[in-house]
Every structure is written in structure tokens, then in C-alpha cells.
Write a protein that holds these residues in place. Sequence first.
Motif, PDB file in Angstrom:
ATOM      1  N   ARG A  66      40.597  33.577  34.635  1.00 38.56           N
ATOM      2  CA  ARG A  66      41.384  34.774  34.979  1.00 38.56           C
ATOM      3  C   ARG A  66      41.495  34.974  36.488  1.00 38.56           C
ATOM      4  O   ARG A  66      42.514  35.457  36.971  1.00 38.56           O
ATOM      5  N   PHE A  67      40.433  34.631  37.228  1.00 40.39           N
ATOM      6  CA  PHE A  67      40.412  34.829  38.676  1.00 40.39           C
ATOM      7  C   PHE A  67      40.506  33.469  39.378  1.00 40.39           C
ATOM      8  O   PHE A  67      39.992  32.464  38.878  1.00 40.39           O
ATOM      9  N   THR A  68      41.129  33.474  40.546  1.00 36.57           N
ATOM     10  CA  THR A  68      41.218  32.270  41.364  1.00 36.57           C
ATOM     11  C   THR A  68      40.873  32.612  42.806  1.00 36.57           C
ATOM     12  O   THR A  68      41.493  33.506  43.400  1.00 36.57           O
ATOM     13  N   ILE A  69      39.898  31.893  43.351  1.00 35.90           N
ATOM     14  CA  ILE A  69      39.539  32.075  44.747  1.00 35.90           C
ATOM     15  C   ILE A  69      40.183  30.968  45.568  1.00 35.90           C
ATOM     16  O   ILE A  69      40.288  29.822  45.122  1.00 35.90           O
ATOM     17  N   SER A  70      40.636  31.328  46.764  1.00 35.00           N
ATOM     18  CA  SER A  70      41.211  30.340  47.669  1.00 35.00           C
ATOM     19  C   SER A  70      40.921  30.788  49.102  1.00 35.00           C
ATOM     20  O   SER A  70      40.469  31.912  49.319  1.00 35.00           O
ATOM     21  N   ARG A  71      41.181  29.899  50.048  1.00 34.33           N
ATOM     22  CA  ARG A  71      40.941  30.259  51.444  1.00 34.33           C
ATOM     23  C   ARG A  71      41.932  29.535  52.344  1.00 34.33           C
ATOM     24  O   ARG A  71      42.443  28.467  52.000  1.00 34.33           O
ATOM     25  N   ASP A  72      42.175  30.153  53.481  1.00 36.44           N
ATOM     26  CA  ASP A  72      42.998  29.555  54.528  1.00 36.44           C
ATOM     27  C   ASP A  72      42.083  29.401  55.731  1.00 36.44           C
ATOM     28  O   ASP A  72      41.781  30.384  56.421  1.00 36.44           O
ATOM     29  N   ASN A  73      41.621  28.188  55.970  1.00 35.75           N
ATOM     30  CA  ASN A  73      40.652  27.959  57.034  1.00 35.75           C
ATOM     31  C   ASN A  73      41.244  28.246  58.417  1.00 35.75           C
ATOM     32  O   ASN A  73      40.541  28.679  59.321  1.00 35.75           O
ATOM     33  N   ALA A  74      42.528  28.016  58.586  1.00 34.87           N
ATOM     34  CA  ALA A  74      43.160  28.272  59.875  1.00 34.87           C
ATOM     35  C   ALA A  74      43.181  29.772  60.204  1.00 34.87           C
ATOM     36  O   ALA A  74      43.183  30.156  61.370  1.00 34.87           O
ATOM     37  N   LYS A  75      43.199  30.587  59.160  1.00 28.24           N
ATOM     38  CA  LYS A  75      43.243  32.042  59.344  1.00 28.24           C
ATOM     39  C   LYS A  75      41.890  32.696  59.082  1.00 28.24           C
ATOM     40  O   LYS A  75      41.787  33.920  59.147  1.00 28.24           O
ATOM     41  N   ASN A  76      40.873  31.900  58.779  1.00 24.78           N
ATOM     42  CA  ASN A  76      39.536  32.445  58.458  1.00 24.78           C
ATOM     43  C   ASN A  76      39.633  33.526  57.391  1.00 24.78           C
ATOM     44  O   ASN A  76      38.986  34.580  57.485  1.00 24.78           O
ATOM     45  N   THR A  77      40.414  33.255  56.368  1.00 19.99           N
ATOM     46  CA  THR A  77      40.703  34.253  55.344  1.00 19.99           C
ATOM     47  C   THR A  77      40.399  33.694  53.959  1.00 19.99           C
ATOM     48  O   THR A  77      40.695  32.529  53.679  1.00 19.99           O
ATOM     49  N   VAL A  78      39.830  34.553  53.119  1.00 24.26           N
ATOM     50  CA  VAL A  78      39.562  34.196  51.731  1.00 24.26           C
ATOM     51  C   VAL A  78      40.335  35.171  50.838  1.00 24.26           C
ATOM     52  O   VAL A  78      40.507  36.344  51.183  1.00 24.26           O
ATOM     53  N   TYR A  79      40.807  34.642  49.721  1.00 20.10           N
ATOM     54  CA  TYR A  79      41.611  35.425  48.783  1.00 20.10           C
ATOM     55  C   TYR A  79      40.972  35.388  47.401  1.00 20.10           C
ATOM     56  O   TYR A  79      40.263  34.449  47.050  1.00 20.10           O
ATOM     57  N   LEU A  80      41.280  36.424  46.616  1.00 13.87           N
ATOM     58  CA  LEU A  80      40.882  36.435  45.214  1.00 13.87           C
ATOM     59  C   LEU A  80      42.064  36.950  44.405  1.00 13.87           C
ATOM     60  O   LEU A  80      42.414  38.129  44.486  1.00 13.87           O
ATOM     61  N   GLN A  81      42.674  36.045  43.664  1.00 15.00           N
ATOM     62  CA  GLN A  81      43.750  36.420  42.754  1.00 15.00           C
ATOM     63  C   GLN A  81      43.134  36.779  41.412  1.00 15.00           C
ATOM     64  O   GLN A  81      42.456  35.943  40.805  1.00 15.00           O
ATOM     65  N   MET A  82      43.366  38.002  40.972  1.00 18.83           N
ATOM     66  CA  MET A  82      42.767  38.490  39.738  1.00 18.83           C
ATOM     67  C   MET A  82      43.869  38.790  38.725  1.00 18.83           C
ATOM     68  O   MET A  82      44.705  39.664  38.967  1.00 18.83           O
ATOM     69  N   ASN A  83      43.869  38.050  37.638  1.00 21.00           N
ATOM     70  CA  ASN A  83      44.853  38.225  36.573  1.00 21.00           C
ATOM     71  C   ASN A  83      44.159  38.679  35.292  1.00 21.00           C
ATOM     72  O   ASN A  83      42.944  38.553  35.158  1.00 21.00           O
ATOM     73  N   SER A  84      44.945  39.192  34.371  1.00 23.42           N
ATOM     74  CA  SER A  84      44.417  39.637  33.071  1.00 23.42           C
ATOM     75  C   SER A  84      43.202  40.538  33.263  1.00 23.42           C
ATOM     76  O   SER A  84      42.170  40.360  32.604  1.00 23.42           O
ATOM     77  N   LEU A  85      43.357  41.499  34.124  1.00 24.91           N
ATOM     78  CA  LEU A  85      42.228  42.373  34.452  1.00 24.91           C
ATOM     79  C   LEU A  85      41.817  43.215  33.254  1.00 24.91           C
ATOM     80  O   LEU A  85      42.654  43.616  32.427  1.00 24.91           O
ATOM     81  N   LYS A  86      40.508  43.466  33.182  1.00 26.39           N
ATOM     82  CA  LYS A  86      39.916  44.242  32.103  1.00 26.39           C
ATOM     83  C   LYS A  86      39.199  45.455  32.689  1.00 26.39           C
ATOM     84  O   LYS A  86      38.775  45.422  33.854  1.00 26.39           O
ATOM     85  N   PRO A  87      39.011  46.504  31.894  1.00 28.15           N
ATOM     86  CA  PRO A  87      38.247  47.655  32.408  1.00 28.15           C
ATOM     87  C   PRO A  87      36.863  47.258  32.925  1.00 28.15           C
ATOM     88  O   PRO A  87      36.353  47.868  33.876  1.00 28.15           O
ATOM     89  N   GLY A  88      36.273  46.243  32.333  1.00 33.19           N
ATOM     90  CA  GLY A  88      34.961  45.772  32.773  1.00 33.19           C
ATOM     91  C   GLY A  88      34.959  45.148  34.152  1.00 33.19           C
ATOM     92  O   GLY A  88      33.893  44.905  34.728  1.00 33.19           O
ATOM     93  N   ASP A  89      36.152  44.894  34.710  1.00 31.47           N
ATOM     94  CA  ASP A  89      36.246  44.364  36.073  1.00 31.47           C
ATOM     95  C   ASP A  89      36.189  45.469  37.120  1.00 31.47           C
ATOM     96  O   ASP A  89      36.156  45.176  38.325  1.00 31.47           O
ATOM     97  N   THR A  90      36.185  46.707  36.678  1.00 29.57           N
ATOM     98  CA  THR A  90      36.134  47.826  37.615  1.00 29.57           C
ATOM     99  C   THR A  90      34.847  47.787  38.429  1.00 29.57           C
ATOM    100  O   THR A  90      33.748  47.732  37.876  1.00 29.57           O
ATOM    101  N   ALA A  91      35.000  47.796  39.747  1.00 24.36           N
ATOM    102  CA  ALA A  91      33.850  47.693  40.651  1.00 24.36           C
ATOM    103  C   ALA A  91      34.338  47.785  42.084  1.00 24.36           C
ATOM    104  O   ALA A  91      35.550  47.742  42.349  1.00 24.36           O
ATOM    105  N   VAL A  92      33.382  47.875  43.002  1.00 25.07           N
ATOM    106  CA  VAL A  92      33.687  47.660  44.413  1.00 25.07           C
ATOM    107  C   VAL A  92      33.503  46.174  44.693  1.00 25.07           C
ATOM    108  O   VAL A  92      32.460  45.603  44.360  1.00 25.07           O
ATOM    109  N   TYR A  93      34.514  45.566  45.261  1.00 25.24           N
ATOM    110  CA  TYR A  93      34.487  44.139  45.540  1.00 25.24           C
ATOM    111  C   TYR A  93      34.199  43.913  47.032  1.00 25.24           C
ATOM    112  O   TYR A  93      34.862  44.513  47.896  1.00 25.24           O
TER     113      TYR A  93
END
Length: 121
Positions: A66-93
Amino acid sequence: QVQLVGSGGGLVQAGGSLRLSCAASGIIFSINDMGWYRQAPGKQRELVAAITSGGITNYADSVKGRFTISRDNAKNTVYLQMNSLKPGDTAVYYCEADVVTTNWAPPDRYWGQGTQVTVSS
């Protein structure tokens, strides 16, 4: 000094999607692992996903497929694509990064400020 600034949280209905971003800035020689953790009320912080500088990923069983992590090393950035979210995913990330600030020192772990993700049923 190193700062991690995360963004992209919000309120979404179950089955929806969100994309989190986290950019590192400051005195950075290199970044090793980057990742996302989450903490729900009354629970311990847990690893959601992590990615090495070479792109090897690791996921919690609860988010695999459901989730995919990726990063752009040139931008020092990390991403988290979250699909098919569920109520149980509720949190501070929280994003984290293991940052090397000089070429003779081991990495230090830095954390973002946290972004709220709320999934309604």
C-alpha cells in the motif's frame, strides 16, 4: 546543523491516498538511510518504511503493498506515497535521516517535526 522539514499530511477518507515529503537541509556531507516512522495516540513510535542511499527499501508488514518509499538524493528528500489508506494508519508521521556532516564522522540521526495523517472511516 541539519533540519528535516516534512509536509503532505492531512485528512483523507478510507481508501484514499496521501503523499508525504521530507527535505533535509543544512550542513550535509552525505545521507545514509532515510525513513518514515509513525506514532498513534497511546502507542509507541514504529517504523513504517526505510530506504538506503542505494534505494533498497524495507516496509512494515502492515503497509506492504500500500505504501511506497522513495528518495531524491540530489534534493536530499524522502517521500512516502500512501495508497488504500485505512483508519488504522491514523498517526503522526515522522521522517528521519542518518546524516553525515563531515567526512571523518559517523552519521547522526535527525528527525522531522511530524505531520498528522488522519484517515476517516
